[in-house]
Design a protein around this motif. Structure first.
Motif, mmCIF file in Angstrom:
data_model
loop_
_atom_site.group_PDB
_atom_site.id
_atom_site.type_symbol
_atom_site.label_atom_id
_atom_site.label_comp_id
_atom_site.label_asym_id
_atom_site.label_seq_id
_atom_site.Cartn_x
_atom_site.Cartn_y
_atom_site.Cartn_z
ATOM 1 N N PHE A 1 -4.401 -33.820 17.602
ATOM 2 C CA PHE A 1 -3.093 -34.399 17.912
ATOM 3 C C PHE A 1 -3.242 -35.561 18.879
ATOM 4 C CE2 PHE A 1 -0.844 -30.050 17.181
ATOM 5 C CZ PHE A 1 -0.852 -30.247 15.811
ATOM 6 N N LEU A 2 -4.089 -35.393 19.892
ATOM 7 C CA LEU A 2 -4.288 -36.469 20.859
ATOM 8 C C LEU A 2 -5.004 -37.663 20.235
ATOM 9 C CD1 LEU A 2 -5.209 -34.436 24.058
ATOM 10 C CD2 LEU A 2 -3.206 -35.897 23.746
ATOM 11 N N ALA A 3 -5.943 -37.409 19.350
ATOM 12 C CA ALA A 3 -6.723 -38.491 18.748
ATOM 13 C C ALA A 3 -5.965 -39.238 17.649
ATOM 14 C CB ALA A 3 -8.032 -37.936 18.182
ATOM 15 N N HIS A 4 -5.195 -38.502 16.844
ATOM 16 C CA HIS A 4 -4.596 -39.117 15.658
ATOM 17 C C HIS A 4 -3.071 -39.036 15.605
ATOM 18 C CE1 HIS A 4 -8.674 -39.336 14.169
ATOM 19 N NE2 HIS A 4 -8.808 -38.036 14.385
ATOM 20 N N GLY A 5 -2.472 -38.281 16.499
ATOM 21 C CA GLY A 5 -1.029 -38.081 16.469
ATOM 22 C C GLY A 5 -0.678 -36.808 15.720
ATOM 23 N N VAL A 6 0.466 -36.291 16.019
ATOM 24 C CA VAL A 6 0.919 -35.039 15.413
ATOM 25 C C VAL A 6 1.215 -35.225 13.930
ATOM 26 C CG1 VAL A 6 2.729 -33.285 15.447
ATOM 27 C CG2 VAL A 6 1.804 -34.155 17.597
ATOM 28 N N ALA A 7 1.931 -36.274 13.594
ATOM 29 C CA ALA A 7 2.324 -36.479 12.200
ATOM 30 C C ALA A 7 1.122 -36.673 11.285
ATOM 31 C CB ALA A 7 3.269 -37.679 12.094
ATOM 32 N N ALA A 8 0.081 -37.333 11.767
ATOM 33 C CA ALA A 8 -1.092 -37.624 10.936
ATOM 34 C C ALA A 8 -2.063 -36.449 10.831
ATOM 35 C CB ALA A 8 -1.823 -38.838 11.496
ATOM 36 N N HIS B 1 4.566 -25.428 19.580
ATOM 37 C CA HIS B 1 5.268 -24.622 20.583
ATOM 38 C C HIS B 1 4.254 -23.821 21.415
ATOM 39 C CE1 HIS B 1 8.423 -22.324 22.491
ATOM 40 N NE2 HIS B 1 7.755 -21.225 22.189
ATOM 41 N N ALA B 2 3.278 -23.226 20.752
ATOM 42 C CA ALA B 2 2.245 -22.458 21.465
ATOM 43 C C ALA B 2 1.424 -23.356 22.379
ATOM 44 C CB ALA B 2 1.342 -21.740 20.462
ATOM 45 N N LEU B 3 1.128 -24.572 21.939
ATOM 46 C CA LEU B 3 0.407 -25.515 22.793
ATOM 47 C C LEU B 3 1.248 -25.888 24.010
ATOM 48 C CD1 LEU B 3 -1.296 -27.864 20.178
ATOM 49 C CD2 LEU B 3 -2.453 -26.382 21.836
ATOM 50 N N GLY B 4 2.549 -26.028 23.812
ATOM 51 C CA GLY B 4 3.442 -26.301 24.943
ATOM 52 C C GLY B 4 3.449 -25.159 25.942
ATOM 53 N N MET C 1 2.569 -36.048 24.437
ATOM 54 C CA MET C 1 2.375 -35.718 23.025
ATOM 55 C C MET C 1 3.117 -34.433 22.680
ATOM 56 S SD MET C 1 0.575 -33.534 20.789
ATOM 57 C CE MET C 1 -0.681 -32.858 21.831
ATOM 58 N N LEU C 2 2.992 -33.426 23.532
ATOM 59 C CA LEU C 2 3.615 -32.128 23.254
ATOM 60 C C LEU C 2 5.131 -32.145 23.381
ATOM 61 C CD1 LEU C 2 1.141 -29.738 25.074
ATOM 62 C CD2 LEU C 2 1.522 -29.897 22.603
ATOM 63 N N PHE C 3 5.629 -32.833 24.392
ATOM 64 C CA PHE C 3 7.051 -32.706 24.709
ATOM 65 C C PHE C 3 7.900 -33.914 24.326
ATOM 66 C CE2 PHE C 3 4.739 -29.947 27.703
ATOM 67 C CZ PHE C 3 5.220 -28.737 27.250
ATOM 68 N N ILE D 1 14.518 -30.544 24.413
ATOM 69 C CA ILE D 1 15.789 -29.838 24.298
ATOM 70 C C ILE D 1 16.142 -29.217 25.644
ATOM 71 C CG2 ILE D 1 15.576 -29.354 21.825
ATOM 72 C CD1 ILE D 1 14.596 -26.526 22.609
ATOM 73 N N ARG D 2 17.393 -28.914 25.807
ATOM 74 C CA ARG D 2 17.874 -28.359 27.078
ATOM 75 C C ARG D 2 17.046 -27.146 27.509
ATOM 76 N NH1 ARG D 2 22.457 -28.048 30.342
ATOM 77 N NH2 ARG D 2 22.809 -25.970 31.190
ATOM 78 N N ARG D 3 16.758 -26.260 26.565
ATOM 79 C CA ARG D 3 16.010 -25.049 26.908
ATOM 80 C C ARG D 3 14.669 -25.407 27.556
ATOM 81 N NH1 ARG D 3 12.209 -22.578 24.235
ATOM 82 N NH2 ARG D 3 11.651 -20.515 24.882
ATOM 83 N N GLY D 4 13.937 -26.327 26.995
ATOM 84 C CA GLY D 4 12.640 -26.701 27.538
ATOM 85 C C GLY D 4 12.736 -27.476 28.843
ATOM 86 N N LEU D 5 13.812 -28.240 28.987
ATOM 87 C CA LEU D 5 13.978 -29.041 30.200
ATOM 88 C C LEU D 5 14.486 -28.226 31.385
ATOM 89 C CD1 LEU D 5 15.599 -32.211 28.608
ATOM 90 C CD2 LEU D 5 13.262 -31.985 29.466
ATOM 91 N N VAL D 6 15.113 -27.116 31.121
ATOM 92 C CA VAL D 6 15.722 -26.317 32.174
ATOM 93 C C VAL D 6 15.076 -24.942 32.302
ATOM 94 C CG1 VAL D 6 17.885 -25.288 32.960
ATOM 95 C CG2 VAL D 6 17.906 -27.545 31.918
ATOM 96 N N ASP D 7 14.697 -24.361 31.188
ATOM 97 C CA ASP D 7 14.148 -23.012 31.197
ATOM 98 C C ASP D 7 12.662 -23.048 30.870
ATOM 99 O OD1 ASP D 7 16.679 -21.985 31.673
ATOM 100 O OD2 ASP D 7 17.132 -21.853 29.538
ATOM 101 N N ASN D 8 11.852 -22.968 31.908
ATOM 102 C CA ASN D 8 10.410 -22.842 31.687
ATOM 103 C C ASN D 8 9.785 -22.181 32.903
ATOM 104 O OD1 ASN D 8 9.198 -24.900 33.532
ATOM 105 N ND2 ASN D 8 10.306 -26.347 32.239
ATOM 106 N N ILE D 9 8.564 -21.714 32.750
ATOM 107 C CA ILE D 9 7.937 -20.920 33.810
ATOM 108 C C ILE D 9 7.635 -21.724 35.066
ATOM 109 C CG2 ILE D 9 6.983 -19.213 32.215
ATOM 110 C CD1 ILE D 9 4.247 -20.631 32.556
ATOM 111 N N VAL D 10 7.460 -23.021 34.934
ATOM 112 C CA VAL D 10 7.171 -23.853 36.107
ATOM 113 C C VAL D 10 8.434 -23.979 36.961
ATOM 114 C CG1 VAL D 10 6.308 -26.086 36.898
ATOM 115 C CG2 VAL D 10 5.351 -25.049 34.823
ATOM 116 N N ILE D 11 9.568 -24.208 36.325
ATOM 117 C CA ILE D 11 10.839 -24.260 37.062
ATOM 118 C C ILE D 11 11.158 -22.889 37.649
ATOM 119 C CG2 ILE D 11 13.344 -24.546 36.811
ATOM 120 C CD1 ILE D 11 12.738 -26.774 34.785
#
Length: 184
Positions: free
Chosen positions: A46-53, A82-85, A132-134, A141-151
């Motif tokens: 994903f980092l080398a070629h992009g997610v879509a490719a 999602h798992a990588l995130g 790349m991941l986010f 999305i709101r869930r990821g921006l507000v609800d995560n283990i770091v916050i």
């Protein structure tokens, strides 16, 4: 004597021998190791070629597994992302926790400063992966921006400091979301 009358023998498996005369590595690996192989291969591609490719076939070829193995762990490439995130968030939090682990539990100002400094440093060290991941792979999305283990962790630190009367924070959760968003 018929085939049914013959005693059954357990087949003896001979190890596959490499050219140096050493047994080959086993073809099966523990599930956690296989999962890590798949995720690491996907992240690199994903980092080398992009997610879509990057296709599932690319990921499994890089990991050295059959395509069906991917589907034992993930229903889709999106589920893999999602798992990588999630792995990214756990690694980010682990970096923060290592720094906080070196401080006294009652050093509230030091802990908050170290939290902010280590969070920013971890983010900057992994900004390509983060973006790349986010951002590239999916719209935040709101869930990821507000609800995560770091916050959640920062909110816990703010609430604990407030309970110890180190500072006054009316809404530790909202303050954590605000501060975390400031990092980005």
């Amino acid at each position: 004597m018929t085939a049914q009358d013959r005693p059954r023998r357990t087949p003896v498996r001979k190890p596959v021998v490499k050219s140096a005369g050493k047994p080959a590595a086993p073809r099966t690996r523990p599930a956690e190791e296989r999962l890590d192989q798949l995720m690491t291969a996907a992240q690199e591609l994903f980092l080398a070629h992009g997610v879509a490719a990057t296709s599932v076939e690319h990921i499994t070829a890089r990991a050295g597994v059959a395509k069906g193995t991917f589907y034992l762990y993930f229903a889709s490439k999106d589920e893999m992302l999602h798992a990588l995130g999630e792995r990214f968030a756990h690694d980010h939090l682990a970096a923060i926790s290592r720094v906080l682990g070196k401080l006294r539990p009652d050093d509230w100002e030091g802990r908050l400063a170290a939290w902010a400094k280590s969070s920013v440093a971890s983010y900057l060290d992994t900004v390509r992966l983060h973006d790349m991941l986010f951002h590239e792979a999916r719209t935040p999305i709101r869930r990821g921006l507000v609800d995560n283990i770091v916050i959640d962790h920062l909110g816990g630190l703010l609430a604990a400091g407030a309970a110890a009367k180190a500072w006054k924070v009316e809404d530790p959760r909202l303050t954590a979301v605000f501060l975390f968003s400031g990092v980005h």
